[in-house]
Design an enzyme around this catalytic site. Structure first.
Site, PDB file in Angstrom:
ATOM      1  N   ALA A  72       0.853  -1.265  -0.016  1.00  0.00           N
ATOM      2  CA  ALA A  72       0.071  -0.002  -0.020  1.00  0.00           C
ATOM      3  C   ALA A  72       0.983   1.294   0.057  1.00  0.00           C
ATOM      4  CB  ALA A  72      -0.906   0.027   1.208  1.00  0.00           C
ATOM      5  N   PRO A  87      -4.820   8.913  -3.368  1.00  0.00           N
ATOM      6  CA  PRO A  87      -5.655   9.513  -4.073  1.00  0.00           C
ATOM      7  C   PRO A  87      -4.874  10.728  -4.832  1.00  0.00           C
ATOM      8  CG  PRO A  87      -6.933   9.108  -2.164  1.00  0.00           C
ATOM      9  CD  PRO A  87      -5.600   8.610  -2.000  1.00  0.00           C
ATOM     10  N   GLY A  88      -4.017  11.436  -3.915  1.00  0.00           N
ATOM     11  CA  GLY A  88      -3.241  12.721  -4.524  1.00  0.00           C
ATOM     12  C   GLY A  88      -1.929  12.264  -4.638  1.00  0.00           C
ATOM     13  N   GLN A 110      -5.093  -4.997 -34.984  1.00  0.00           N
ATOM     14  CA  GLN A 110      -4.875  -4.561 -36.540  1.00  0.00           C
ATOM     15  C   GLN A 110      -5.095  -5.710 -37.474  1.00  0.00           C
ATOM     16  OE1 GLN A 110      -5.641  -1.328 -36.566  1.00  0.00           O
ATOM     17  NE2 GLN A 110      -5.685  -0.964 -38.766  1.00  0.00           N
ATOM     18  N   LEU A 155      -6.007  -8.744 -36.699  1.00  0.00           N
ATOM     19  CA  LEU A 155      -7.224  -9.611 -36.939  1.00  0.00           C
ATOM     20  C   LEU A 155      -8.339  -8.710 -37.482  1.00  0.00           C
ATOM     21  CD1 LEU A 155      -5.508 -11.257 -35.086  1.00  0.00           C
ATOM     22  CD2 LEU A 155      -7.599 -11.833 -33.809  1.00  0.00           C
ATOM     23  N   GLU A 183       3.972   0.948 -11.133  1.00  0.00           N
ATOM     24  CA  GLU A 183       5.328   1.039 -10.820  1.00  0.00           C
ATOM     25  C   GLU A 183       6.145   2.116 -11.402  1.00  0.00           C
ATOM     26  OE1 GLU A 183       6.905  -0.950  -8.632  1.00  0.00           O
ATOM     27  OE2 GLU A 183       5.044  -2.233  -8.270  1.00  0.00           O
ATOM     28  N   THR A 189       4.950   5.574 -14.369  1.00  0.00           N
ATOM     29  CA  THR A 189       4.479   5.641 -15.536  1.00  0.00           C
ATOM     30  C   THR A 189       5.664   5.729 -16.789  1.00  0.00           C
ATOM     31  OG1 THR A 189       4.323   8.026 -15.542  1.00  0.00           O
ATOM     32  CG2 THR A 189       2.535   6.874 -14.703  1.00  0.00           C
TER      33      THR A 189
END
Length: 385
Positions: free
Chosen positions: A132, A136-137, A344, A346, A371, A373
């Site tokens: 954890a 949120p921020g 694409q 398929l 982990e 961006t």
């Protein structure tokens, strides 16, 4: 399933055995359940986890002295993660999710803490765990967390809110990162071990996600949750440093996961291109499709080699923060490119849920986010040039 050709690789027999085991498990237990788990949306496939535990997959990465399989080297972990995520990205990561909990414990924990908190993760009936950090921020800026650990007699009271916590609610054990001294930013972050039944912990509803639905995420709410002092990992203020160290390992392992997912999509598209006929010949004989497949194969091999190189450097004790970020960036963006290219290839069928490539495209998007961006990976790489 087409296995990577590892016949001439310098692997031990034990490594070959675990890869063979995971290859069979991915093909027979994971791949057939991928669509069902995706459609279930917020239900983790605990039965698959339990089957994996019985054959030694869920704890293969944990040290033998605590009951694990003993494959503590990152190279072997990458071989396993790539294979399992070939079966299904979300399920493959779910099956090995206890390894992410174990990393900070191995980095910061005492021998007694390791014995107490790692032992339950091993054997035929292991418990589930969670890490954890995110709030949120506070996502990419992990040092900005506001969850607070107040010193009280005998330990700490933790209050705050965590978001996007994998296995939250399902997990029995948690590593929670909180500020013991908010004035110190990253140097004020400490890590704590908590159990699910700790008074003051509650959980939000399952969060609806684009993909990787095998791992259910929830919010975690902490209201003066008491943690005894012996459950602090390391000294006060060491939590952030420990977290950054574990990122080097987890990013390389996630790069392997992304590569396995990309390989699955590439193989599926390749088989389809060989059998789908348009304008009187298989579509693989049309240059546009053939060149797309060539780009897919080339990017996968590049990402895989970089991942294995990073793993070898980690195992040799090198400082690989920049290289680990490179591996994750290359592998995650490769997986996104390859799964998009598979859809694409398929055509209309790629857009249909009748085939798995649309799901894999949704699944691998997470690898460009979790982990760290892609933006953060480029930041880490540039700082390590």
């Amino acid at each position: 399933m087409t296995q990577r050709n590892i016949e001439h690789w310098p692997l031990t027999q034990e490594q070959r055995d675990i890869i063979d085991l995971c290859t069979t498990f991915a093909a027979e237990e994971i791949r057939p359940r991928g669509r069902e788990v995706d459609e279930a949306d917020v239900v983790s496939p605990v039965d698959i986890f339990q089957k994996a535990a019985k054959v030694g997959i869920t704890d293969f990465m944990l040290p033998e002295e605590y009951g694990g399989g003993g494959f503590t080297d990152v190279f072997t972990q990458c071989l396993v993660q790539e294979t399992l995520c070939w079966g299904d990205p979300g399920i493959g990561n779910f099956v090995c999710s206890n390894g992410f909990f174990a990393d900070p414990l191995l980095a910061l924990g005492t021998d007694d803490q390791k014995e107490r908190w790692l032992r339950p993760l091993t054997g035929d009936s292991p418990i589930y765990t969670a890490l954890a950090t995110t709030e949120p921020g506070s996502g990419s800026d992990a040092a900005s967390i506001v969850t607070r650990a107040e010193k009280v007699p005998g330990g700490y009271e933790i209050s705050g809110q965590k978001a996007w916590i994998s296995n939250a609610g399902l997990a029995d054990q948690y590593v929670v990162f909180a500020k013991t001294d908010p004035s110190l930013r990253s140097r004020g972050v400490s890590a704590f071990l908590l159990t699910k039944d700790t008074p003051g912990i509650t959980f939000g509803e399952p969060m609806k996600k684009m993909g990787q639905r095998a791992i259910v995420c929830r919010e975690v709410f902490l209201d003066k949750a008491f943690v005894p002092e012996e459950n602090r990992l390391g000294e006060e203020g060491q939590g952030f440093i420990g977290l950054m160290k574990t990122f080097d390992v987890s990013r390389v392992v996630l790069a392997a996961a992304a590569t396995g997912s990309a390989r699955a999509a590439y193989e599926f598209a390749l088989d389809y291109a060989r059998t789908r006929t348009q304008f009187g010949k298989p579509i693989i004989e049309h240059q546009a499709v053939a060149f797309r497949l060539a780009d897919m194969a080339t990017r996968i091999e590049s990402a895989w080699l970089m991942t294995l190189h990073a793993a070898r450097q980690l195992d040799a004790g090198a400082d690989v923060t920049g290289l680990a970020a490179m591996a994750k960036l290359q592998a995650s963006e490769t997986a996104m490119f390859v799964t998009h290219a598979a859809v694409q290839t398929l055509g209309g069928w790629g857009y249909s849920r009748e085939y798995p490539v649309e799901q894999w495209m949704r699944d691998v998007k997470l690898e460009e986010i979790e982990e760290g961006t892609s933006d953060i990976m480029r930041l880490v790489i540039s700082r390590n040039l």
